[in-house]
Design a protein around this motif. Structure first.
Motif, PDB file in Angstrom:
ATOM      1  N   ALA A 210       0.834  -1.201   0.000  1.00 17.81           N
ATOM      2  CA  ALA A 210       0.000   0.000   0.000  1.00 17.81           C
ATOM      3  C   ALA A 210       0.875   1.260   0.000  1.00 17.81           C
ATOM      4  N   TYR A 211       1.967   1.210   0.747  1.00 18.16           N
ATOM      5  CA  TYR A 211       2.899   2.343   0.802  1.00 18.16           C
ATOM      6  C   TYR A 211       3.486   2.621  -0.587  1.00 18.16           C
ATOM      7  N   CYS A 212       3.942   1.554  -1.264  1.00 14.29           N
ATOM      8  CA  CYS A 212       4.512   1.711  -2.606  1.00 14.29           C
ATOM      9  C   CYS A 212       3.459   2.212  -3.594  1.00 14.29           C
TER      10      CYS A 212
ATOM     11  N   ALA B  87       1.370   6.503  -6.994  1.00 12.66           N
ATOM     12  CA  ALA B  87       0.291   7.434  -7.347  1.00 12.66           C
ATOM     13  C   ALA B  87       0.791   8.877  -7.263  1.00 12.66           C
ATOM     14  N   LEU B  88       1.569   9.176  -6.265  1.00 14.65           N
ATOM     15  CA  LEU B  88       2.141  10.513  -6.133  1.00 14.65           C
ATOM     16  C   LEU B  88       3.075  10.810  -7.301  1.00 14.65           C
TER      17      LEU B  88
ATOM     18  N   ARG C 215       4.228  12.934 -13.923  1.00 21.30           N
ATOM     19  CA  ARG C 215       4.589  12.440 -15.250  1.00 21.30           C
ATOM     20  C   ARG C 215       4.422  13.546 -16.278  1.00 21.30           C
ATOM     21  N   ALA C 216       5.328  13.577 -17.231  1.00 21.50           N
ATOM     22  CA  ALA C 216       5.290  14.616 -18.258  1.00 21.50           C
ATOM     23  C   ALA C 216       3.995  14.580 -19.040  1.00 21.50           C
TER      24      ALA C 216
END
Length: 195
Positions: free
Chosen positions: A178-180, A185-186, A191-192
């Motif tokens: 869940a942490y990863c 998601a962050l 993302r470009a």
């Protein structure tokens, strides 16, 4: 100055312990297999770190050892110190590491921090050194490689941390997956193609 030498020596010893701990319980296969595009592997990095320490704390200070490291010459295959050959087992590399460390410890104990040395493979303007300079250099080198090996070992079997008695990896209540996912998601927001 003697207290400083003791502190520096202890930092070097901690790096050695961290490196060797990362081999604990690994099969010959897992210790050797390349885990990065440049071939980084646990056993090879440990072989390299041991070779470098022996090189700096023997001939550079006029204290040659009888420990052979033929993979460290200028006329050998590139990166020969970064992998273990078929006849160099984990046990062989650990023994080489420990014998080299014992020689290095004897050099450190015998000399003052200001003891002069000469690093023949450095550029001439920087080749004249002191034991203190080399200890700082080796601490940085060994801890850098301990970090490399830490990441490689985590890739193999999720074992992380710098020693068994000091687990600095506090698992989040939600768990690592869940942490990863949260971190991914962050990252996605940057993302470009999201701009």
């Amino acid at each position: 100055m003697s207290d400083l030498k003791t502190h520096l020596h202890n930092y070097l010893r901690e790096a050695r312990q961290a490196l060797l701990w990362k081999l604990a319980g690994l099969s010959e296969y897992d210790a050797r297999r390349p885990l990065t595009a440049s071939g980084s592997n646990v056993l090879g990095i440990i072989k390299h770190a041991a070779s470098v320490e022996l090189g700096y704390l023997s001939d550079c200070f006029g204290r040659p050892s009888d420990i052979e490291a033929p993979w460290m010459g200028f006329d050998v295959e590139p990166n020969a110190d970064m992998f273990a050959t078929a006849d160099q087992s984990c046990e062989f590399i650990i023994d080489f590491f420990r014998r080299g460390s014992a020689h290095a410890d004897a050099t450190i104990e015998a000399l003052d921090l200001e003891a002069p040395g000469h690093v023949m493979w450095w550029e001439p303007s920087k080749a004249d050194v002191t034991l203190g300079q080399i200890l700082v250099h080796l601490i940085a080198e060994m801890h850098r490689h301990a970090g490399h090996v830490d990441i490689l070992r985590e890739t193999i079997d999720d074992m992380a941390g710098w020693r068994p008695t000091a687990d600095l990896m506090w698992e989040p209540e939600s768990g690592w997956s869940a942490y990863c996912a949260r971190l991914q998601a962050l990252a996605e927001t940057f993302r470009a193609d999201n701009a």
